[in-house]
Design a protein around this motif. Sequence first.
Motif, PDB file in Angstrom:
ATOM      1  N   PHE A   9      -0.984  12.085  -0.134  1.00 20.55           N
ATOM      2  CA  PHE A   9      -1.918  11.439  -1.050  1.00 20.55           C
ATOM      3  C   PHE A   9      -2.569  12.481  -1.967  1.00 20.55           C
ATOM      4  O   PHE A   9      -2.863  13.608  -1.550  1.00 20.55           O
ATOM      5  CB  PHE A   9      -3.014  10.701  -0.277  1.00 20.55           C
ATOM      6  CG  PHE A   9      -2.580   9.343   0.216  1.00 20.55           C
ATOM      7  CD1 PHE A   9      -2.703   8.227  -0.604  1.00 20.55           C
ATOM      8  CD2 PHE A   9      -2.064   9.185   1.493  1.00 20.55           C
ATOM      9  CE1 PHE A   9      -2.307   6.977  -0.156  1.00 20.55           C
ATOM     10  CE2 PHE A   9      -1.673   7.938   1.950  1.00 20.55           C
ATOM     11  CZ  PHE A   9      -1.790   6.833   1.122  1.00 20.55           C
ATOM     12  N   LYS A  47       3.879   5.607  -4.929  1.00 16.14           N
ATOM     13  CA  LYS A  47       2.855   4.566  -4.890  1.00 16.14           C
ATOM     14  C   LYS A  47       1.642   5.010  -5.709  1.00 16.14           C
ATOM     15  O   LYS A  47       1.149   6.130  -5.567  1.00 16.14           O
ATOM     16  CB  LYS A  47       2.415   4.273  -3.452  1.00 16.14           C
ATOM     17  CG  LYS A  47       3.505   3.694  -2.564  1.00 16.14           C
ATOM     18  CD  LYS A  47       3.956   2.322  -3.018  1.00 16.14           C
ATOM     19  CE  LYS A  47       4.962   1.714  -2.036  1.00 16.14           C
ATOM     20  NZ  LYS A  47       5.474   0.409  -2.529  1.00 16.14           N
ATOM     21  N   PHE A  49      -2.298   3.882  -6.716  1.00 18.46           N
ATOM     22  CA  PHE A  49      -3.444   3.075  -6.295  1.00 18.46           C
ATOM     23  C   PHE A  49      -4.493   3.111  -7.413  1.00 18.46           C
ATOM     24  O   PHE A  49      -4.928   4.184  -7.835  1.00 18.46           O
ATOM     25  CB  PHE A  49      -4.046   3.618  -5.001  1.00 18.46           C
ATOM     26  CG  PHE A  49      -3.109   3.543  -3.830  1.00 18.46           C
ATOM     27  CD1 PHE A  49      -3.133   2.471  -2.957  1.00 18.46           C
ATOM     28  CD2 PHE A  49      -2.181   4.562  -3.607  1.00 18.46           C
ATOM     29  CE1 PHE A  49      -2.261   2.406  -1.880  1.00 18.46           C
ATOM     30  CE2 PHE A  49      -1.303   4.504  -2.537  1.00 18.46           C
ATOM     31  CZ  PHE A  49      -1.344   3.423  -1.665  1.00 18.46           C
ATOM     32  N   LEU A  60      -9.535   3.565  -0.455  1.00 10.75           N
ATOM     33  CA  LEU A  60      -8.454   3.743   0.502  1.00 10.75           C
ATOM     34  C   LEU A  60      -9.038   3.911   1.899  1.00 10.75           C
ATOM     35  O   LEU A  60     -10.206   4.269   2.051  1.00 10.75           O
ATOM     36  CB  LEU A  60      -7.619   4.975   0.145  1.00 10.75           C
ATOM     37  CG  LEU A  60      -6.869   4.926  -1.195  1.00 10.75           C
ATOM     38  CD1 LEU A  60      -6.136   6.237  -1.436  1.00 10.75           C
ATOM     39  CD2 LEU A  60      -5.896   3.761  -1.228  1.00 10.75           C
ATOM     40  N   TYR A  69      -0.622   2.547   5.760  1.00 15.01           N
ATOM     41  CA  TYR A  69      -0.276   1.248   5.189  1.00 15.01           C
ATOM     42  C   TYR A  69      -0.940   0.116   5.969  1.00 15.01           C
ATOM     43  O   TYR A  69      -1.543  -0.796   5.380  1.00 15.01           O
ATOM     44  CB  TYR A  69       1.236   1.059   5.171  1.00 15.01           C
ATOM     45  CG  TYR A  69       1.662  -0.268   4.569  1.00 15.01           C
ATOM     46  CD1 TYR A  69       1.519  -0.512   3.207  1.00 15.01           C
ATOM     47  CD2 TYR A  69       2.178  -1.284   5.370  1.00 15.01           C
ATOM     48  CE1 TYR A  69       1.901  -1.734   2.653  1.00 15.01           C
ATOM     49  CE2 TYR A  69       2.562  -2.491   4.825  1.00 15.01           C
ATOM     50  CZ  TYR A  69       2.418  -2.710   3.464  1.00 15.01           C
ATOM     51  OH  TYR A  69       2.789  -3.921   2.930  1.00 15.01           O
ATOM     52  N   TRP A  72      -4.577   0.237   5.196  1.00 11.59           N
ATOM     53  CA  TRP A  72      -4.850  -0.288   3.853  1.00 11.59           C
ATOM     54  C   TRP A  72      -4.759  -1.808   3.849  1.00 11.59           C
ATOM     55  O   TRP A  72      -5.615  -2.478   3.259  1.00 11.59           O
ATOM     56  CB  TRP A  72      -3.857   0.325   2.862  1.00 11.59           C
ATOM     57  CG  TRP A  72      -3.950  -0.225   1.476  1.00 11.59           C
ATOM     58  CD1 TRP A  72      -4.815   0.147   0.492  1.00 11.59           C
ATOM     59  CD2 TRP A  72      -3.142  -1.266   0.912  1.00 11.59           C
ATOM     60  NE1 TRP A  72      -4.602  -0.596  -0.650  1.00 11.59           N
ATOM     61  CE2 TRP A  72      -3.574  -1.465  -0.422  1.00 11.59           C
ATOM     62  CE3 TRP A  72      -2.089  -2.045   1.401  1.00 11.59           C
ATOM     63  CZ2 TRP A  72      -2.989  -2.416  -1.258  1.00 11.59           C
ATOM     64  CZ3 TRP A  72      -1.499  -2.989   0.566  1.00 11.59           C
ATOM     65  CH2 TRP A  72      -1.962  -3.158  -0.739  1.00 11.59           C
ATOM     66  N   ARG A  80     -10.025  -3.123  -1.599  1.00  9.96           N
ATOM     67  CA  ARG A  80      -9.084  -2.009  -1.454  1.00  9.96           C
ATOM     68  C   ARG A  80      -8.406  -1.685  -2.789  1.00  9.96           C
ATOM     69  O   ARG A  80      -8.283  -2.528  -3.677  1.00  9.96           O
ATOM     70  CB  ARG A  80      -8.024  -2.340  -0.410  1.00  9.96           C
ATOM     71  CG  ARG A  80      -7.049  -3.414  -0.839  1.00  9.96           C
ATOM     72  CD  ARG A  80      -6.167  -3.871   0.312  1.00  9.96           C
ATOM     73  NE  ARG A  80      -5.199  -4.864  -0.143  1.00  9.96           N
ATOM     74  CZ  ARG A  80      -4.549  -5.704   0.667  1.00  9.96           C
ATOM     75  NH1 ARG A  80      -4.759  -5.655   1.979  1.00  9.96           N
ATOM     76  NH2 ARG A  80      -3.670  -6.568   0.174  1.00  9.96           N
ATOM     77  N   MET A  83      -2.405  -1.463  -5.149  1.00 11.16           N
ATOM     78  CA  MET A  83      -1.217  -0.632  -4.952  1.00 11.16           C
ATOM     79  C   MET A  83      -0.040  -1.172  -5.761  1.00 11.16           C
ATOM     80  O   MET A  83       0.252  -2.365  -5.722  1.00 11.16           O
ATOM     81  CB  MET A  83      -0.835  -0.577  -3.475  1.00 11.16           C
ATOM     82  CG  MET A  83       0.378   0.315  -3.194  1.00 11.16           C
ATOM     83  SD  MET A  83       0.771   0.447  -1.424  1.00 11.16           S
ATOM     84  CE  MET A  83       1.383  -1.224  -1.094  1.00 11.16           C
ATOM     85  N   ARG A  84       0.615  -0.279  -6.490  1.00  7.08           N
ATOM     86  CA  ARG A  84       1.822  -0.620  -7.228  1.00  7.08           C
ATOM     87  C   ARG A  84       2.839   0.511  -7.065  1.00  7.08           C
ATOM     88  O   ARG A  84       2.479   1.654  -6.801  1.00  7.08           O
ATOM     89  CB  ARG A  84       1.518  -0.830  -8.717  1.00  7.08           C
ATOM     90  CG  ARG A  84       0.676  -2.060  -9.011  1.00  7.08           C
ATOM     91  CD  ARG A  84       1.430  -3.336  -8.712  1.00  7.08           C
ATOM     92  NE  ARG A  84       0.699  -4.529  -9.081  1.00  7.08           N
ATOM     93  CZ  ARG A  84      -0.112  -5.207  -8.284  1.00  7.08           C
ATOM     94  NH1 ARG A  84      -0.321  -4.771  -7.037  1.00  7.08           N
ATOM     95  NH2 ARG A  84      -0.716  -6.301  -8.699  1.00  7.08           N
ATOM     96  N   THR A  85       4.111   0.171  -7.250  1.00  7.90           N
ATOM     97  CA  THR A  85       5.185   1.150  -7.165  1.00  7.90           C
ATOM     98  C   THR A  85       5.643   1.504  -8.576  1.00  7.90           C
ATOM     99  O   THR A  85       5.929   0.620  -9.382  1.00  7.90           O
ATOM    100  CB  THR A  85       6.373   0.592  -6.364  1.00  7.90           C
ATOM    101  OG1 THR A  85       5.911   0.167  -5.078  1.00  7.90           O
ATOM    102  CG2 THR A  85       7.452   1.653  -6.193  1.00  7.90           C
ATOM    103  N   ASP A 263       1.024  -8.252  -5.260  1.00  3.38           N
ATOM    104  CA  ASP A 263       0.055  -8.765  -4.290  1.00  3.38           C
ATOM    105  C   ASP A 263       0.558 -10.057  -3.639  1.00  3.38           C
ATOM    106  O   ASP A 263       0.357 -10.275  -2.448  1.00  3.38           O
ATOM    107  CB  ASP A 263      -1.288  -9.021  -4.971  1.00  3.38           C
ATOM    108  CG  ASP A 263      -1.907  -7.750  -5.535  1.00  3.38           C
ATOM    109  OD1 ASP A 263      -1.844  -6.716  -4.835  1.00  3.38           O
ATOM    110  OD2 ASP A 263      -2.440  -7.800  -6.643  1.00  3.38           O
TER     111      ASP A 263
END
Length: 270
Positions: A9, A47, A49, A60, A69, A72, A80, A83-85, A263
Motif C-alpha cells: 500500500f 488497486k 482507493f 482503509l 480485503y 476493507w 470506506r 476501490m477500483r482496478t 460496487d
Amino acid sequence: MSAVPPYLFFRPRVVRTERLSPTLLRVVFGGEELAAVVSGGRDQRFKLFLPQPGQSTPVLPEPLGLDWYADWRALDPAVRGIMRTYTIREARREPAEVDVDFALHGDLGPASRWAQLARPGDEVALLAPVATDNGGVDFQPPKGTDWVLLTADETALPAVAGILEWLPTGTPVKAWIEVAHPDDRIPLATKADADITWLIRGTSPTVLDTLTAATLPEGTPYAWLAGEATTIRALRRHLLHTRTYPRPTITFTGYWRRGSTEDDLLTAEA
C-alpha cells in the motif's frame, strides 16, 4: 525470513493532470515512496482507493495486513475508500511518479467524477506492485505465437498502449479499438507491425461485427480481449466456436459491465 509480498500500500498525492483526449485524462501521482513501485508493463493492474465525497483521504482498515480485503469489506460501504482496478500506464523513479489514465464517463461513476475534479495535493491510496513478477499482468503470449489480436474499448486503451509498447520489433498485430469520440484516437507508440483499426461508437460497426467480417492472418494467434464484459464474452465465443481458436490462445477480461458498477459486483459477492 518471510518473503516480501508482491503488492504494498502507498499513500501518494496528485501531482498534475493532463487531458489526453475528450474521454481520456491522465492523473500523475507522486511521492518518494512510489520509487518502490515496479510495473511488469503491458496491462499491469493495481488497486486504486479514492475518498468518499466529503473526505480528504480514503478510509482503509488499520492495520493493513494480509487480510486487508476482508477487513476493507467489513467497513461501512458509505465510509470506506472507494476501490477500483486500473492499469499502470507508467511508473518512474526519478522523480517517483505513477501515471494512470482514466476513461471519463461524466457522473456515471465515482472514479470518473473524482478524476475530473482531481487537483494537485489530493490524496489517494494505491495497492501497487513492488515486484515485476506480481501476477497482475494478463498479457502473456505463449511460446510459438505467430501474431497478436487485440480488441478494446477506451477503458482498456491504456493497457493496449502498454502492450503495443512492450511487443518486440516486427510482431504482427491486428487491433480493433472502439472509442467514444474521433479525437480519442490517440497516438500509440510501437515497434510491432501493428494494423490498428479505430471504431467510433455509434457511427462505426461494432467490434464484434468488424471482427466477425475480418480476414485474419494464418499461423498461431494470441488474442487479448478487454472492455465491456458482455461484448468480451461475445468476442471470445466467436474466436472459440467460429474461428476455433484453442482456449489457451485467448485472454479475456471484462473491465466493466454495462448497467453495473464495481460496487454492484462486490455486493453480489456478499
